[in-house]
Design a protein around this motif. Sequence first.
Motif, PDB file in Angstrom:
ATOM      1  N   PHE A   1     -79.184 -23.414  53.404  1.00 31.63           N
ATOM      2  CA  PHE A   1     -77.849 -23.549  53.990  1.00 31.63           C
ATOM      3  C   PHE A   1     -77.130 -22.202  54.019  1.00 31.63           C
ATOM      4  O   PHE A   1     -77.202 -21.423  53.073  1.00 31.63           O
ATOM      5  N   GLU A   2     -76.417 -21.969  55.112  1.00 34.39           N
ATOM      6  CA  GLU A   2     -75.602 -20.765  55.223  1.00 34.39           C
ATOM      7  C   GLU A   2     -74.198 -21.044  54.694  1.00 34.39           C
ATOM      8  O   GLU A   2     -73.753 -22.191  54.632  1.00 34.39           O
ATOM      9  N   ARG A   3     -73.519 -19.990  54.313  1.00 33.04           N
ATOM     10  CA  ARG A   3     -72.141 -20.122  53.841  1.00 33.04           C
ATOM     11  C   ARG A   3     -71.260 -20.680  54.959  1.00 33.04           C
ATOM     12  O   ARG A   3     -71.358 -20.275  56.121  1.00 33.04           O
ATOM     13  N   LYS A   4     -70.402 -21.608  54.577  1.00 34.35           N
ATOM     14  CA  LYS A   4     -69.419 -22.135  55.507  1.00 34.35           C
ATOM     15  C   LYS A   4     -68.125 -22.387  54.746  1.00 34.35           C
ATOM     16  O   LYS A   4     -68.088 -23.201  53.829  1.00 34.35           O
ATOM     17  N   GLU A   5     -67.073 -21.661  55.118  1.00 36.21           N
ATOM     18  CA  GLU A   5     -65.777 -21.810  54.457  1.00 36.21           C
ATOM     19  C   GLU A   5     -64.944 -22.876  55.150  1.00 36.21           C
ATOM     20  O   GLU A   5     -65.215 -23.266  56.287  1.00 36.21           O
ATOM     21  N   THR A   6     -63.905 -23.322  54.439  1.00 33.39           N
ATOM     22  CA  THR A   6     -62.922 -24.197  55.076  1.00 33.39           C
ATOM     23  C   THR A   6     -62.354 -23.464  56.282  1.00 33.39           C
ATOM     24  O   THR A   6     -61.809 -22.360  56.143  1.00 33.39           O
ATOM     25  N   PRO A   7     -62.481 -23.999  57.480  1.00 29.91           N
ATOM     26  CA  PRO A   7     -62.028 -23.277  58.679  1.00 29.91           C
ATOM     27  C   PRO A   7     -60.510 -23.253  58.792  1.00 29.91           C
ATOM     28  O   PRO A   7     -59.816 -24.154  58.309  1.00 29.91           O
ATOM     29  N   ASN A   8     -60.002 -22.204  59.416  1.00 29.29           N
ATOM     30  CA  ASN A   8     -58.587 -22.123  59.748  1.00 29.29           C
ATOM     31  C   ASN A   8     -58.357 -22.648  61.157  1.00 29.29           C
ATOM     32  O   ASN A   8     -59.259 -22.608  62.009  1.00 29.29           O
ATOM     33  N   ARG A   9     -57.162 -23.119  61.387  1.00 27.11           N
ATOM     34  CA  ARG A   9     -56.795 -23.555  62.731  1.00 27.11           C
ATOM     35  C   ARG A   9     -56.763 -22.365  63.688  1.00 27.11           C
ATOM     36  O   ARG A   9     -56.678 -21.203  63.256  1.00 27.11           O
ATOM     37  N   ASN A  10     -56.795 -22.653  64.967  1.00 27.40           N
ATOM     38  CA  ASN A  10     -56.744 -21.605  65.986  1.00 27.40           C
ATOM     39  C   ASN A  10     -55.476 -20.758  65.792  1.00 27.40           C
ATOM     40  O   ASN A  10     -54.372 -21.294  65.737  1.00 27.40           O
ATOM     41  N   PRO A  11     -55.619 -19.422  65.683  1.00 27.93           N
ATOM     42  CA  PRO A  11     -54.449 -18.586  65.396  1.00 27.93           C
ATOM     43  C   PRO A  11     -53.363 -18.650  66.464  1.00 27.93           C
ATOM     44  O   PRO A  11     -52.169 -18.549  66.146  1.00 27.93           O
ATOM     45  N   GLU A  12     -53.737 -18.827  67.724  1.00 25.09           N
ATOM     46  CA  GLU A  12     -52.739 -18.900  68.779  1.00 25.09           C
ATOM     47  C   GLU A  12     -51.938 -20.193  68.716  1.00 25.09           C
ATOM     48  O   GLU A  12     -50.796 -20.250  69.188  1.00 25.09           O
ATOM     49  N   GLU A  13     -52.517 -21.236  68.126  1.00 25.45           N
ATOM     50  CA  GLU A  13     -51.824 -22.514  67.994  1.00 25.45           C
ATOM     51  C   GLU A  13     -51.016 -22.583  66.702  1.00 25.45           C
ATOM     52  O   GLU A  13     -49.878 -23.063  66.694  1.00 25.45           O
ATOM     53  N   ARG A  14     -51.591 -22.109  65.602  1.00 28.31           N
ATOM     54  CA  ARG A  14     -50.920 -22.281  64.309  1.00 28.31           C
ATOM     55  C   ARG A  14     -49.650 -21.444  64.167  1.00 28.31           C
ATOM     56  O   ARG A  14     -48.780 -21.774  63.367  1.00 28.31           O
ATOM     57  N   VAL A  15     -49.520 -20.346  64.947  1.00 28.64           N
ATOM     58  CA  VAL A  15     -48.298 -19.545  64.851  1.00 28.64           C
ATOM     59  C   VAL A  15     -47.088 -20.269  65.433  1.00 28.64           C
ATOM     60  O   VAL A  15     -45.959 -19.798  65.308  1.00 28.64           O
ATOM     61  N   LYS A  16     -47.333 -21.423  66.053  1.00 33.85           N
ATOM     62  CA  LYS A  16     -46.227 -22.194  66.637  1.00 33.85           C
ATOM     63  C   LYS A  16     -45.564 -23.116  65.623  1.00 33.85           C
ATOM     64  O   LYS A  16     -44.581 -23.775  65.923  1.00 33.85           O
ATOM     65  N   ASP A  17     -46.127 -23.201  64.401  1.00 33.60           N
ATOM     66  CA  ASP A  17     -45.561 -24.086  63.391  1.00 33.60           C
ATOM     67  C   ASP A  17     -45.747 -23.480  62.005  1.00 33.60           C
ATOM     68  O   ASP A  17     -46.295 -22.392  61.857  1.00 33.60           O
ATOM     69  N   TRP A  18     -45.260 -24.206  60.995  1.00 36.03           N
ATOM     70  CA  TRP A  18     -45.341 -23.750  59.606  1.00 36.03           C
ATOM     71  C   TRP A  18     -46.285 -24.631  58.798  1.00 36.03           C
ATOM     72  O   TRP A  18     -46.263 -24.616  57.568  1.00 36.03           O
ATOM     73  N   ASP A  19     -47.134 -25.380  59.491  1.00 33.12           N
ATOM     74  CA  ASP A  19     -48.066 -26.268  58.812  1.00 33.12           C
ATOM     75  C   ASP A  19     -49.220 -25.471  58.204  1.00 33.12           C
ATOM     76  O   ASP A  19     -49.410 -24.288  58.487  1.00 33.12           O
ATOM     77  N   SER A  20     -50.018 -26.147  57.390  1.00 34.59           N
ATOM     78  CA  SER A  20     -51.126 -25.497  56.708  1.00 34.59           C
ATOM     79  C   SER A  20     -52.065 -24.806  57.693  1.00 34.59           C
ATOM     80  O   SER A  20     -52.328 -25.302  58.792  1.00 34.59           O
ATOM     81  N   LEU A  21     -52.575 -23.662  57.274  1.00 39.51           N
ATOM     82  CA  LEU A  21     -53.561 -22.927  58.065  1.00 39.51           C
ATOM     83  C   LEU A  21     -54.859 -23.690  58.226  1.00 39.51           C
ATOM     84  O   LEU A  21     -55.577 -23.539  59.202  1.00 39.51           O
ATOM     85  N   HIS A  22     -55.161 -24.493  57.194  1.00 38.47           N
ATOM     86  CA  HIS A  22     -56.532 -24.949  57.008  1.00 38.47           C
ATOM     87  C   HIS A  22     -56.848 -26.277  57.684  1.00 38.47           C
ATOM     88  O   HIS A  22     -56.024 -27.183  57.739  1.00 38.47           O
ATOM     89  N   GLU A  23     -58.096 -26.358  58.155  1.00 40.20           N
ATOM     90  CA  GLU A  23     -58.667 -27.636  58.550  1.00 40.20           C
ATOM     91  C   GLU A  23     -59.530 -28.106  57.375  1.00 40.20           C
ATOM     92  O   GLU A  23     -59.255 -27.731  56.233  1.00 40.20           O
ATOM     93  N   HIS A  24     -60.545 -28.901  57.612  1.00 44.09           N
ATOM     94  CA  HIS A  24     -61.321 -29.438  56.494  1.00 44.09           C
ATOM     95  C   HIS A  24     -62.812 -29.400  56.797  1.00 44.09           C
ATOM     96  O   HIS A  24     -63.234 -29.541  57.945  1.00 44.09           O
ATOM     97  N   LEU A  25     -63.578 -29.214  55.749  1.00 38.22           N
ATOM     98  CA  LEU A  25     -65.019 -29.400  55.852  1.00 38.22           C
ATOM     99  C   LEU A  25     -65.342 -30.866  55.592  1.00 38.22           C
ATOM    100  O   LEU A  25     -64.602 -31.551  54.868  1.00 38.22           O
ATOM    101  N   THR A  26     -66.404 -31.347  56.143  1.00 41.09           N
ATOM    102  CA  THR A  26     -66.814 -32.721  55.874  1.00 41.09           C
ATOM    103  C   THR A  26     -67.423 -32.801  54.471  1.00 41.09           C
ATOM    104  O   THR A  26     -67.793 -31.775  53.867  1.00 41.09           O
ATOM    105  N   THR A  27     -67.557 -34.018  53.961  1.00 44.49           N
ATOM    106  CA  THR A  27     -68.184 -34.204  52.655  1.00 44.49           C
ATOM    107  C   THR A  27     -69.599 -33.645  52.650  1.00 44.49           C
ATOM    108  O   THR A  27     -70.015 -32.982  51.687  1.00 44.49           O
TER     109      THR A  27
END
Length: 493
Positions: free
Chosen positions: A10-36
Amino acid sequence: MGKPTGFMEFERKETPNRNPEERVKDWDSLHEHLTTEELQEQGARCMDCGIPFCQTAEEKNGASMGCPIHNLIPEWNHLVYNDKWEEALHRLHKTNNFPEFTGRACPAPCEGSCVLGIIEEPVAIKSIEQAIIDRGFEEGWVTPQPPENRTDKEVAIVGSGPAGLAAADQLNKAGHTLTVYERDKRVGGLLMYGIPNMKLEKTVVDRRINLMKEEGINFVTGTEIGTDMHATELTDNYDAVILAGGATNPRDLEIEGRDLEGIHFAMEFLHANVEKLLEDEHKNEFISAKDKDVIVIGGGDTGTDCVSTSMRHGCNTLTQFEIMPKPPASRGEENPWPEWPHVYKVDYGQEEAKARFGDDPRQYQVMTKKFLGDGNGNVKELHTVEVEWKTNDDGQKVLEEVSGTEKVWKADLVLLAMGFLGPENPVLEQLEVERDERSNAKAPYDEYHTNVDGVFAAGDMRRGQSLIVWAINEGRGAARECDRYLMGSTELP
């Protein structure tokens, strides 16, 4: 070891961040989620090394190696791989009072010391840590755990940042009665006001604070010890005192034009922004970067947070100055594993600026020489020069200006993010606590007792500006030594 061949499969996979162009429009968490399944695969990459450098904390050349709170990382990686999440949570809580904070805001020195990182990308330890605690809250496994018995000892803690909260949590487990004093309106210190919401949601902080209240810890807000209350009232009325007020005295830039309007310390900017979001968006004054040419002076996490906050305000342009050289793409010979890797990376704020403006906003080896105003007392531009780092005859690194590299930059908002010099609270003076050469409270590491009987110091107030995970380490350690002082012995780790 969950799966002996996992690191090969398996290769490294971090918790992904939301699209930077979309997330700058709000103050919500940067992060999305990895599956179980993805998280279990990341747990499978852990090699359960004979010497787990990830959890063996040391400091070298001012940098952390491994986890300062000695998280049992291989153990909970193994448990996650085997789908034993509740057991993984118990393991995590053995060493970390607040994994929901470190899982979001810690730079993860553990990953820099991961043995797998010698040959490949390290295990995504931080992503697994956050997933464990988040699932713990979702499943209802994290519940109030008040002590079964109370002692007759009362302890006051000054400051409700990570060091103060960790000390309170530990001493409460020992059965003492805790009162935590916080000068701001809300509990959390740096966690609440110093870290933007998209990086650490304030609902996450409040969730833990409410849990601690249910466990019997008393919080007093809006009270600055040393100003609103004389510090000696604490020593007069409590059996012990822990000072955990942080190192909040900012480093200034005392050059021509510093008194112009539009030049602010980074924490002044970030604090006011959080207040605006939490209290009343329309009434609270804050420093807005909207439609402004913003320059951030200084790097590090605080500089990045200023960049990201300015992006959400809707700044016109954004530039960030760093006086140090641009880091290399990979470790140099002078920065061997398991030291923290000093390598070039694009953090979340720079990623957002790059998405909008087309390039990393950082300019390296740049020194600001002076600010110029618009004739009405407002900053309108700053003048810089490029610098080189050279070694003098004494072997010391010194700055040398590069002739012909002078430049003028438009700026109507300048944010100073150049670090901190030490504690600003007069509590140390009023208690006559000795200070070290950097003005921090003087108390030996692993003892935490100051020169004043019954007064302990922990976190940035003792060690200077540092990581959130070191603050938790020191809060736990100060609690242990405070408990020993009060009871003659201690069972706290």
